[in-house]
Every structure is written in C-alpha cells, then in structure tokens.
Motif scaffolding. Structure first.
Motif, PDB file in Angstrom:
ATOM      1  N   ASN A  18       0.753  -1.132  -0.212  1.00 13.92           N
ATOM      2  CA  ASN A  18       0.066  -0.127   0.055  1.00 13.92           C
ATOM      3  C   ASN A  18       0.773   0.974   0.097  1.00 13.92           C
ATOM      4  O   ASN A  18       0.670   2.264  -0.640  1.00 13.92           O
ATOM      5  CB  ASN A  18      -0.978   0.059   1.242  1.00 13.92           C
ATOM      6  N   GLN A  19       1.980   1.229   0.795  1.00 14.74           N
ATOM      7  CA  GLN A  19       2.730   2.302   0.834  1.00 14.74           C
ATOM      8  C   GLN A  19       3.466   2.601  -0.718  1.00 14.74           C
ATOM      9  O   GLN A  19       3.372   3.793  -0.958  1.00 14.74           O
ATOM     10  CB  GLN A  19       4.167   2.054   1.837  1.00 14.74           C
TER      11      GLN A  19
ATOM     12  N   LEU B  34       0.585   4.449  -2.395  1.00 16.07           N
ATOM     13  CA  LEU B  34      -0.314   5.238  -1.803  1.00 16.07           C
ATOM     14  C   LEU B  34      -0.446   6.798  -2.500  1.00 16.07           C
ATOM     15  O   LEU B  34      -1.523   7.182  -2.701  1.00 16.07           O
ATOM     16  CB  LEU B  34       0.490   5.715  -0.538  1.00 16.07           C
TER      17      LEU B  34
ATOM     18  N   ARG C 267      -8.073  -0.120   2.086  1.00 19.05           N
ATOM     19  CA  ARG C 267      -6.956   0.293   2.915  1.00 19.05           C
ATOM     20  C   ARG C 267      -7.222   0.619   4.230  1.00 19.05           C
ATOM     21  O   ARG C 267      -6.549   0.237   5.425  1.00 19.05           O
ATOM     22  CB  ARG C 267      -6.588   1.588   2.106  1.00 19.05           C
TER      23      ARG C 267
END
Lengths: 424, 424, 424, 424
Positions: free
Chosen positions: A12-13, A16, A390
């Motif tokens: 996810n980072q 993002l 998320r």
C-alpha cells in the motif's frame, strides 16, 4: 501459506501516492464519499468452499494447481482472500465435504482468519459413495418416502454441523425435477417437496433462516421442482417466517429482469440472500460483473432502495455469497475479481441520488431517471473501494499484490500441482 | 448377450394381427404407403459409441448398470439395437476411447452385426492422462503452435483409424472458444482454427468428408470459435469441397429456426449431416422428438424437399447420427425411442403432398400450406414404421420386446451393475 | 427553431471550470487522452429521419409534441442535435417519406446545418396508399415477379434520390419471411431474394455500397428471409464487392455474441455498418447503451481492433447510424443520450491497452485480459467526450443545455402539440 | 351472411362415408372414444372480438377484406364459426370498442347464434380520442392518482357492460411497466397497481371472477408490472378468492415450462383461464398449435390431470379463450384452425392412460412415462373431433366447408374489401 504481515502495508505504501491523488479528486467532487466508504468497509461477501478449486463442465475439467485438499486449506484460502481485500470475511460450507473433525479447532482457525461461518449448504444432487439410496430421481421430491427421509436427515445433519460452528442459515438448492415430459407429476412433486422442506424447517434453530434457492434448468432439462422465484416464494410462504427465497443470478430464463424479482421479493419480506456470479447463456457461473456489469448495478440499486425502505442493515440483513465456477482462471484471482465487481456495483448504487430519482419518477421524466442511474454507473468508484480496503487493513489492489507475492506458486509448492479440491 | 434368433419372429407373430389391422387401414387410405415403407427400410441412423452408457452433468452422474466396458461390448449394444429396429446399422466411434487393437477382428464383428462404421470423432475437449500439452485454452485455436499441432496430429490419427475400419468421414466438434470477454482475439482464433483445419483437411482421403460441427455455447460460456452455422459455413467453404457443416439440433441459441438453416445449407451444397437429439434450454441432449416433435418433422420436411430438389439419395447423401446423453433412462431404451421418433418424422415428411404444398405457396395460401403440413404430421404413421421394421427383420415394437426379453437385466448379469462405459 | 448562436458558448463558459478540473485530472493520469479526443471529434453518427418522432408498438402510440412535419423540419432537428453535440453530422433518409421536392434547396439546407446524407433506406415492409401491388407476402422474395419488380424499382428509385443528394449507400432491410411453417419454400425464397437484390446491385453507382441488413424475427414470426449474419453474408458475397452486411444490435436471437459476429464480418471484409440501439427482449429499439453498456463497449473493442488491423479509417470506413424508437421519451433527448453512450463506448475502446491485451492473450492470462478490458470500461471517460464536443463547437452537456433552452417547448410552439412525424 | 341451413348437413353427407370408415377403425381400437367425444362436445372456446379482423405489427398492417364493422357483425362472424364447428360458442368483448347500444338486442342476437358472453376485457394500453388523461406512463400503476382513477373507473364500467350481457368475468391485461432502468420504482408501482386492482375487485359482482393476466415483455421493454405468473399470483392472492391468474401462452420468457406453471396455479386454486395462441419468439399471436403442438398437448395433459384431481368441470371451471392476431391469413380460417388444434390437444390429453402414467411415475420408469404421453399424442384423433362436431350439428371439416361456401367472398360482397374491424 502465510502472508508476510508487512506485505500489505508495504504494498500500500508503494501505491499510496497515486491512490491518494485519485481519491482526493473524488472526495473533492462527491460529497457522499465518506459514508459510502464506511458502508463498503462493513460489507462482506461469503466465499463458498467449493469455489476454491478449478471447476469444470460435463465435457471435462482442466485442473489448476495448489488447490486446497482439506477444510483447513479451504479456510486458509478464504483467509488469504480476506487478508487481501478485507471483504471476504465469511466462508460457506458444503456438506458432506466440509465436515469438521474438531469443531473447536475449526472455530479457532476461523477466528484466526477473522472469518465467520455463513450459510451451510446441503447436497442431494449427487450420490455419495457410502449413501444407501440414490438421488437419481430426486431427493425431497422423490416418490419413495425412504429417499425423502434420507435427504431430510441429511439436511438436518447439515444444520447440526452449522450450529456447532455458528452458522445461522441453511441453503437448500435442489436439483430435483425431471428430464422428460411425463416423468413427474408436478402436483405431487410439489407437495412432496413442500412436506420434506417442512420437516427440515421444523428442525431449524430459532434464530436460523432457511434459504430456498430456485433454478430454471440444469441438471434437469425439462422441469425443475423449485424452478423460479414464484415457486420458491410459494414454498417459503407456506413454510413460515424463517423461510426465504435465495436468488442466484445465473438461475433464470433468458432475458429475465432479475432486479425486478429482487425488488418484489424484498418488498414481500421474503428475500433471503444472493449467489453472485455472471452468465451469458445459462448457469455459466462466471466471475461476477464480467458479462453484464450494468445488471449487477441495477440489482444493487434495487437492494439499496428496498433495504433502506424497510430499514434493513445492508451488511447483515441478507445473505451475500458468491457462487461461481472457475474453469480457466486461478480460482483465487477469479474470486478477487468477483468481490471487486460486487463492491463497485454496491458503491455505485450507494452513489445514486435517490431523491432526484424519485422526483424524476414522480414526473415521468424517463430520460432524467436514466441519466441519474447512468451518472452513478459511469462514475469511476474504484478509488472509493480501494480506500475502504486500505482503511480496513487490506490491499489497495488485491489482485496485483496477489500476483506480486506469487501466491499461487507458493500454494503449488505447498500442496502440489495436481491437487483437486474436495467437493468438486 | 445374444438375441435368441427366434425372439423377434416369435414376438412379431404375437403382434401381427393387431399390426395388420392398423396397417391395412393405412394402406387403404393412403396411396403412398408402399414407397414410404421402402424408403424407411433404407434409412439408417448411426449410434455414437458414447451414447451407450449413462450420461451426466457437471453436477454428477447416476450410473446405470450393464454398461459396455469395451469397444466390442459397445458394438454388441449397437448390434442389439439394430437387430431390434433394423434402423441403427452403423456405429460412430470416438477416439481415443474406441481405438481397436485388432482392426480385422473389429471389422468382422461389425459384419456379424451388419454394422457399418459411420463418421469417426476426434476429441480435443478433454485432456487424456498421457497427453503432453493441455487443451485448457483450446486446441485448433490455441495460441501455442505446439498445442495446435498436437490436436492436428490427433485428428489425422483419428482419420487413420477410421480409414482402417471403412469410415468415410471425420466429425470435428471443437469446444474451442473463450469464457470471458477479452480472453480471445476472435480474428486470430478464427485464423488459427482455419489453418489447423486446413492441415487436417489435407490429410483426408479422397473419398472422405470433413464435418465441421458448430455450437453456440458450452463448455465455453462467452464465445465458441465455431459458434453458428455461418461460422461453420465459412470454414467449410474456405477448406474446400470435401468440407461440410454438421448440424446438431441442440447447438443453437434459443428460438433458432433450425429447419431454415438446414434448407440454406442444403441449397448451398454444404450440409454434411446431423446429430439428432432434443432440448428445451441448451444442449440438453434429450431423446430425439421428446420435446419438440413438430420441429423434428419440419426439419425432415426441408430435408426431403431439399434432397429431392438436388437429386440426393436420402439414405446415403448425408450423415445421420444420434448424439444424446441419457441421464435418467436406460441408454438402449432411449436410443430406441430416438430412432423411432426420427423415423416417424421422416415418414411424415415423406407423406407431405409436395405438389399441393407448392401450389399453396405459389398462391400465398398460408392457411392451406399449414393444413398440408399438419395433415402429414397429424397422421399416425406408426404402422408404416413398424411395417418397415418387420419387413427388414426387426421387431414390430422394439422397446416392448427389449423389455420383454429383460435385456438390461441380462447385460447387468454379464457386465455387472457398476460398470461405467469408457469415454464418459 | 434556431439556436441562439451564443447559447452554446455561454453555456460552456458556465460549466468550464468544473469541466477543466475533471479533464485536467484525466489528462494527468492518462497519456492517450489527446489522440482519443481527436478521434472522437472525427466520429459522426447518422440520425435516421424516422427517429425524430415518437415511436409506438402494435398496441398503440402515445404521441409527443413538436414533431417534425416535413423533411425540412427533420433536418432542422438533426441540425439542432449536431449543433449541440457536434457528433450527429449526418441524416439517413427513408423513402418514400423523405423525397425532396427541390434537391438543391435540401442540399443547401443540409450544408447550413453541416449535415451529410448518410445511407438512404428503402421501404417495402408497408404498403403505401398509391401502391399497385401489396407486400403482404413479401417484396424481393415474392412469388409474383410483378411484385418483385415493383420492389426492385422502388429500391432503384431510392438510389436515384440518394445520388441526387450525395448519399453513398443504400440500406436494404427486408421484412420478408413467413409467419407459419409451410408458408414459404425457403430455397426458392432465398433464390428470388438474391435475384432481386442482384438487380438492385446492378443499379448501384460505382462508388456506392449496398448494406444487407438481417433480422432474426419480427414482423414475420416464423422465418425471416435475411434472418442472420450468415444469410446476409451469403447474399453479400454472391452479390459482389460493393455489398456488405449491416448489423442492427437488436436483430439477434437471445444471448447472441454480437461482438464476435462483428469481428468475423470485419475480418472477412464484409462488415458494412451499424444500426445502434439497445434491447432486452427483441428489437426493442431502446436508447443505445441503456440496457447493456458493456456489450456496446465490447463491440467497439472489436471494431477498433479490427479496423486498425485492416488499416481502416474509424470515422469513414463503416456506416454508423442509430436506429431507435422512442415510445416514452422526447426523441431528441433520447438521441442525445444514444450518441453520448456510443461515444463513451468508443472512447473506452480506444483506451484499451491493446499491446498488453495481446500479451495477456498470448499467455492465456484470462484474468489479466479481463482486467485490461474492465480497466478501460470502468474509467470515467465523460470528460474526454465533453472536451471533444467543446473543441468541435458543441455543448459540454448537450442534454442539460437542451433542457435549459426549453427546446421541446419551442418546437411545440412552432409545430403544435399534436403533430405526428411523417413515416411513422 | 347467413349459412344456408342445409349447407352443413349436405356437406357432412358428402363426407360421411370416409368419416365413418376412419371413425369405426377408431372406436374399434380405442375403448375410450365415446366419453372423449362427449367431453369434446361440451368444450367451448371463446373468440375475442378483436381477432375477427386482420392484425398487424408496428411495421404495418396488410388489410384483408370483409372485416366486421360493428359489434353485430363481429357476433355474426363468431356465430358463423360456431355454426361450422359447434365449439366456439362464446364471444369475449373488448371495451370501449364493443359497447352495445341496445343490450337486449345484442343478447337476442347472441341467443340466435347460440353464443354466450365470455370474459369482458378492459383496455388501458391505448389512449382513446375522447380520453382525458393519457396512459403513456401506465394506468393502474400510474404515479398520478387521477390517471389511476380513470383506469379504475374504466374497468368498473367494463364490468357493468359485462353484467348487462351476462358475462361472469373481467380480464385485466395491463401493459403497465417501464422501458428503461430507473423509470419505475418497482415497489411503488406494485403497490399502486395492487391498490387499483383492489378497487376494481371491490366492484365485482358476487359471482364474477377477476382474471389478472401477466406478460413478460411488450409493449414495455424493460419491465412489466404484472410480468410473470409469480407476480400475477401475488396480486390475485392479495385481492381475494375471486381473483385468478390468466395464462396467455405467448407471454413468457424463452423456453419457459408453461405446463408446469399451469399445474402449480391449478394446484393452488388460482388458475383462472387461458388465452390460446402459439409463438416462436415472443407474443407472436400465431394460430394455436401451429408452432409447438406438443407443448399444447402437454398443457392440456396438466389441465385434465389437475382439473380431475380437484373435481373440476372441464368445460366450465376455467375460462377458455383464443387470443391471436392474423397478419397473413383470413381471420376466420385462422380461428377455425386454432379451435381444431385446441380440440385435438384436449382429445389427446383425454386419451392419456392416467393410471398407467401414475404407475410409471411411481416406478421412476421415465421411458415408459414418455411412451404413454407420446402414444396419446401420436394417435390421430381427428376422427373423434370430427364426430363430436357432427353430433353437435357442426361440419365434419369446417375449414373445407368454409372455403367451399366462399364465405370470405360473400363477406367482402356484403361489407366491402377495405373494411377495418373496429378495435385494431
């Protein structure tokens, strides 16, 4: 296999920035983004245990690899899906294939994956090796009372397994019917089926529901004894307040208006739940939203409207389940795609300006009513669904991460390339 | 088992008086009885080797008993049918299941039953245990040239087996297609399939035909690469004069006018043959004439008209074959019913007053045209068909005699109750 | 009525900020925005003259108001649509209703609206008051040579009108067929129709095309003599290189895979053009994209792929036309909605990552191929289409402006509330 | 016109020898001939007043000649049919077209033709010239209470006309529905329709029935508010014991098992009656038995079985009516063909050996059950039906005599060649 606890966060980072750019555009344009995201987080779709392996047709089956060999492995697969999308938090078991040997262990395993047990499913459309009497000519409809009793007992047995695990519903799909004109006395078959269902109904725990699923054709090719929503509604009405109709999207005649059926059943208080899939010809059991995504949206449009009208909780009032067969795709990838498509349809339905829609309807402004629905459907709600995932701890793009992590290769490594999931 | 040589004669004797009473009424009323009987005697319908055992669906299979365990036993079954009805004088083999170990012995066996070898059938819709490459994503259409070559080689191999036995045609039914939008480049799939068929065509003996069978859906649920008569016609036209379209009655979209398709193909010189069965929903593979007997009659009405217009021999110009699946009936009984229904439709089509029909058409007298067809269809031609059987040495009522002789019980005694026919 | 020359500019100015915000997000995210916008600007969809009034069914017709009473008023309506969306720059005339009295005046009028003349349409599915012979039993298929000649002459007459106006194609849709089994000799009807078409073909100017439209059923309910793409293809192939098949989206049996048909026809060089509409049951003639928008996208996906493979110009190589019937909506609003839906589908098809799609196909990566198509379809391309309109001089939101300008009220004021468009 | 009183007797005399030869064969072979003949004599099928003229489609109408211009002439036509076949002894009126000016005169006329007045039919699918409010957006479902009231009042008015004539039932067929997703709030439309029906129900005389007819599609092409048997059953159940479902054979989705629906409704005590016709694609309104005669037989097979199980009188317990549209045939010839086909199906259903059938079913002897039905269907029962007609005073071959008497030519002479029946 176990997901690396950091895999999702790391992924996810990495995504993002792009996600937030899309989302910020969204939240800037649409005032209702936040409540939609919250509803999406709550909305869970159960995975049936039989959908974790490669499916097939009467013409054959082309096995994949790494399929689950046991109930525990099936739960691991659903746990993996749920870890990725945080929207598959329930498993729907199929008896006799998924009978636990140790209920507490299985319940503990479910808890470790944050999984609930959805409706349990009986099976009387096949003969099992140890079975005394055959279902060749039906089960609950059978002319022989002994066969009916065997099928009734099996269903009650399924309820007992479900009770022990915490399920709250039994889904009865009957393949009962006939292949040729003359084979069946429709009247008597209806009566016998109703009586048999009555005995099963009598064995339901107080807080359970009985879902009566209908299907237009296959595997019987002349008549099905629970063949359409009208029949299912009749059975459910005669059985009592705990009996409901279950809608499988692939179980209709060509061109059926499923969303209208959904609306009527909901309005009568007799809609129990769904088997999601998509199809072009019959019960093709394809990925939800892969053929007619607008129909899926229209169904959710009726669901949101009808549940709100009756003050029903979107997440918990009805049973939400996938029923699909994966002949040419990795089952887990297919399920991720199905869940995503269902979430998108739900999000778009939540986006519909209902007040404006009712005003257009009251004014017979057909073009405007169409515009309102299309406006919601044409909106790209993927950032909303990703954000819901998320926030719930899932991956922004579950399928992409699934591939990046080489999940299938790991499963093949653990389970072998030639496994066949039980119950197929 | 062997039929007692006198069984048929004895049976017919016992039925003769009633039969002759019905027949005499018939021959008294209808002038054309005699030529119809003669044509019926000549008309033979091939039995496919895979239709001799109990069929099934993706939901399961309920075995019968006494099913043939070998090519020899399959031929015995067809021989028995032919002895009873004298109208099933050919068997259509399915490779790889029916590969003979001793061609001469098999040919001798066929001769002993008075059976010919009809079109041979290849199989690329399943993977065989020993197979190197998988047909999961198609065979003749496959993106991988090696898979295509394997499928081509298999088809040529099938031709060789057929040659050795005296077959004169290869039927290619392809399950090739796609399950999801996007999966296939239709253009390229068409081109690859055509090229592959071209290689098979090139291997055909001089006096052989290639039958290109089409199907609208199943087992692929989005597209079929030979999906309709138009596609099949395109392939057959591009391949050359030995390639023809084969019509399976169950392979169409809902409501298709099959008799019109038959007429067009016949008129273009590209109709190769038939797979007879009946259906209500899809490729249900039910007994011929069990659901839509008037449609079967209308198809034969076009066949008789079109073949006569082109001077074609009814019995030999086209391939006549049953393709059915018997899920709830004794396969042999089902086949006897199918053959009877086909004979009735053919007899009724022969009964149509074609000159009067053409006159009605020329006068746009629609009501009269309808009357002429219905007059033939409403006529009870069973005595004619029975008489044709009797003269040819068959039983007046094959199904009744089959039951009287307890054939199935004898087969179970010989072969066992739990046999499963090969190739299912 | 005349649009105030500043109306569009003023309206766009009022919407510009919101539009640019959406567009800038778009162009930021997607590299291909600019070429898609340019293709959209070039892409024009013809409006048929019969779609400008309220349609009906055999059960009745509920008139709207302000319908065009003459060819001039029909052109004014299309001119208005084109002014608003800059994508309806052609009109398709229907003879005998749209015969000009002064060709030069009509051509001048067209020029003033920037309209071209698309394919001209003959009509032999109704009898006209002055007509000598009836088409009750067909036209080009008729058993009577005099009726056929009348129909041939009418078609040639239509060509002459089209020539005078600058059309380049004739669309022949035949209602010819039969209502009952027996009514028609299919073989002979095919032959007569082919001969009749041959005479019309012979009268085509050098640079014209003949579009042979097919339809599965209605108004004949047993057989249609040009009933499917296979039949149309046969006729067009036998006629010659100027003859093509025309696809009307509503003219198929249930569940037909239209996009595959489109691909095959395109690949054979025999696809001529389209009649766009949408439907759930039959030839419902609903607004394009209102029922199955994903199907519309999949059709354009094949079109873009196939046209690019053959180096065809998207805008000019095929005939693009709407064919719809507006029973409950303002016809002009309905047409604006149809054009928008077609543009969206085209834009989404242009957005498909074709190289990635082909790679997925070559790898049998079905899930990925689906993702690629869905990615394009789920993208909100409305800002692109609006931008194309804006640059071409049209309104950002044609339907909204149409309503804001009270166009229908003005038309009713000019033409009356009880008008009925000619040709309905 | 008046039939020469001796015409039928003379004609029958000329045909008697052949008839008796066929009949004697029959009565010799089949023991049940006599009771079947008696039941056939009692069985009457109502003719709807709108079926006496040439029908049409939205694409046009090709008029015949000699069509009835008034209620009196419509009754004369039905009287003529009944004189010929003695099986059309009732007329079903359509209001507003058939409003009598003098009830007693009309009743006297009916008596002179031996005609009863069957169910009366309301009409809210068209707007009448004098009508205040439009049904464009529905009638009993309409969002505007004033429109609903107008439609309710009309239906009550129809009841009053029917009462005055001696009808005992009102048939309500609603075209109400929607053409586009979004147009209708299904829930509210259902509720409004139910409320409106409730007001009509409240106005029913004590001994009347209300028939709620359902239809899957057309003229609305997205949803129909009484769309299937399940919906109709819901309305009828909520309304009360005088409300029933009416089945029109052409009002189903493709492949529907109508005979099963009939069986279920009959078993629930909610089957009211029939509209007979035949169809291939939709509501084609073709001659009964012209496309799927076996289906018609299977429906009667369920009717006979179900009515006998409930001790219902075959002739009087249900409403039997034709609903057809004659686009290419003489309406009176078409109706004679329809009645004949219905009688044949009924006679064949009476011929079924029900005891043997139940035994086969109890034994799961599917092949035998099929044989029993096919045996009845394959039997040529035309001599029985002819004999029933003869005994009742009708013609042995009504259509042949109709032609021999040049009825149509006489009607054209009396009424003109360009008449159009009212109500079309």
């Amino acid at each position: 296999m176990q997901l690396d606890p950091n895999a999702i966060a790391d992924y996810n980072q990495s995504q993002l920035e792009g996600h937030q750019r899309k989302l910020s555009y969204w939240t800037q344009e649409v005032a209702t983004a936040e409540p939609i995201i919250r509803k999406l987080i709550d909305f869970q779709i159960a995975i049936p245990s039989w959908a974790l392996g490669t499916g097939g047709t009467r013409f054959g089956r082309f096995a994949g690899g790494g399929e689950p060999r046991s109930l525990e492995e099936k739960m691991a697969d659903v746990g993996l899906l749920h870890a990725l999308n945080q929207a598959s938090g329930a498993i729907s078991l199929h008896i006799p294939w998924d009978i636990p040997t140790d209920y507490d262990a299985i319940k503990g395993l479910a808890a470790s994956y944050s999984l609930a047990f959805d409706a349990v499913n009986s099976n009387t459309f096949q003969d099992q090796p140890e079975q005394e009497l055959s279902y060749k000519f039906g089960s609950l409809q059978h002319v022989d009372a002994a066969v009916r009793q065997q099928a009734i007992d099996h269903n009650i047995d399924v309820i007992r397994h479900g009770e022990a695990l915490g399920s709250k519903a039994l889904t009865v799909w009957l393949s009962d019917g006939s292949c040729f004109p003359g084979q069946l006395n429709f009247r008597k078959a209806f009566g016998r089926t109703l009586d048999s269902l009555g005995e099963i109904y009598a064995a339901l725990p107080e807080d359970w529901k009985l879902f009566v699923e209908y299907k237009a054709f296959e595997p019987n090719f002349y008549s099905m004894t629970v063949g359409d929503w009208g029949s299912s509604f009749l059975y459910a009405s005669k059985l009592g307040p705990k009996a409901y109709t279950l809608v499988d999207l692939g179980h209709h005649l060509p061109n059926a208006n499923i969303e209208q059926i959904v609306s009527i059943l909901l309005n009568e208080g007799k809609l129990g739940g769904f088997h999601f899939n998509d199809s072009k010809y019959g019960d093709d059991d394809l990925t939800a939203g892969s053929i007619k995504p607008y129909q899926l949206f229209l169904i959710f449009n009726e669901l949101v409207d009808g549940m709100d009208a009756r003050g029903m909780n979107h997440a918990t009032s009805l049973g939400w389940m996938i029923d699909a067969s994966h002949n040419v795709k990795d089952p887990l990838e297919d399920l991720l795609q199905s869940v995503e498509a269902i979430q998108l349809a739900y999000a778009q339905a939540l986006l519909v300006d209902r007040q404006a829609l009712e005003e257009a309807r009251e004014a017979n402004d057909v073009a405007q009513a169409q515009e309102i629905l299309q406006d919601a459907f044409r909106t790209d709600v993927r950032p909303l669904v990703a954000e819901a995932r998320r926030r719930a701890g899932g991956a922004l793009q579950p399928l992409a991460l699934y591939r990046q992590l080489n999940v299938r290769q790991q499963l093949i490594g653990e389970r072998g390339a030639k496994t066949i999931a039980t119950g197929l």
